[in-house]
Design a protein around this motif. Structure first.
Motif, short mmCIF file in Angstrom:
data_model
loop_
_atom_site.label_atom_id
_atom_site.label_comp_id
_atom_site.label_asym_id
_atom_site.label_seq_id
_atom_site.Cartn_x
_atom_site.Cartn_y
_atom_site.Cartn_z
N LEU A 1 44.18 1.12 -67.93
CA LEU A 1 44.52 2.35 -68.63
C LEU A 1 45.45 2.06 -69.79
CD1 LEU A 1 44.99 4.78 -65.60
CD2 LEU A 1 43.17 4.83 -67.30
N ASP A 2 46.30 1.05 -69.64
CA ASP A 2 47.18 0.62 -70.74
C ASP A 2 46.34 0.21 -71.95
OD1 ASP A 2 49.89 0.97 -70.26
OD2 ASP A 2 50.04 -0.82 -69.00
N VAL B 1 46.04 0.45 -63.59
CA VAL B 1 47.12 0.79 -64.51
C VAL B 1 47.04 -0.07 -65.76
CG1 VAL B 1 49.62 0.74 -64.86
CG2 VAL B 1 48.69 1.67 -62.74
N ARG C 1 47.76 7.35 -66.69
CA ARG C 1 48.37 6.03 -66.45
C ARG C 1 49.77 6.17 -65.88
NH1 ARG C 1 50.65 3.39 -71.50
NH2 ARG C 1 52.10 5.07 -70.99
N GLU D 1 42.36 9.61 -62.24
CA GLU D 1 41.86 8.45 -62.99
C GLU D 1 40.34 8.39 -62.99
OE1 GLU D 1 40.16 4.52 -63.36
OE2 GLU D 1 40.44 5.55 -61.43
#
Length: 222
Positions: free
Chosen positions: A218-219, A215, A191, A175
């Protein structure tokens, strides 16, 4: 007269030596179980307080002592006195069996969870009681089996935790190299990897709120 009293004492002693293993059953039969109510009422009348000591003279199998300890949530002590050693030995066995079953109930509940500390604490308690039961000649096979299962569970949880931490570390590194200009497919892949690692960590009892936030971020990027 002295001889009569001595003979009577011997007879009474022998009777109790012969029947101690069925003493509670005899009381149930002779009183139709009412003796249990008498003893409960006695403890209610006595109204024991925590951090006190009961000296139970002629304790028999210790049923009054157990009621006393239950009343004060075992925050006190009891001294059982009885001329019949068989009664006292039986008292110890009954008490130890009760303790084994209590720990067994707790162990069955915690062994299915992921709280390693609770499992380890319960395992230590169980092993201590098993050792005492062995010295009293009690059968402990099923408790030993559970003890071994708990050890296996602790080993498995430790391995799963290590694996979860490794997966989390790898996903975090993946990441960190991302940017807003990164390929959407790579962002989605990262993700998914981080989400899997978060789920794995969560099931292993690792707290990862910051990774959950990543997370979500990243969505949005994907």
């Amino acid at each position: 007269m002295k001889t009569y009293h001595k003979n009577k004492e011997r007879v009474v002693t022998k009777v109790f030596q012969d029947v101690f293993s069925k003493y509670d059953l005899m009381n149930d039969l002779m009183s139709l179980g009412i003796h249990r109510l008498w003893k409960k009422n006695f403890i209610h009348w006595l109204n024991p307080q925590k951090n006190t000591t009961l000296i139970d003279v002629g304790s028999g199998t210790g049923d009054i002592a157990k009621l006393y300890l239950n009343k004060i949530n075992y925050k006190g002590s009891v001294c059982c006195v009885d001329k019949n050693k068989g009664m006292l030995d039986l008292n110890k066995k009954i008490d130890c069996t009760d303790e084994l079953n209590k720990v067994l109930k707790i162990a069955v509940e915690v062994i299915t969870g992921v709280d390693s500390q609770s499992i380890e604490e319960t395992l230590n308690t169980l092993q201590t009681v098993i050792e005492r039961a062995d010295t009293l000649g009690l059968q402990t096979d099923k408790y030993q089996v559970l003890s071994n299962e708990m050890k296996t569970t602790l080993e498995r949880l430790a391995q799963e935790k290590v694996a979860a931490q490794e997966a989390l570390s790898a996903a975090r590194l993946q990441e960190q190299v991302l940017s807003e200009d990164s390929d959407p497919a790579m962002i989605e892949e990262t993700r998914d990897a981080l989400l899997d690692a978060v789920h794995q960590a969560d099931s292993s009892g690792i707290d990862v709120p910051e990774d959950q936030v990543k997370v979500d971020q990243l969505d949005e990027m994907a």
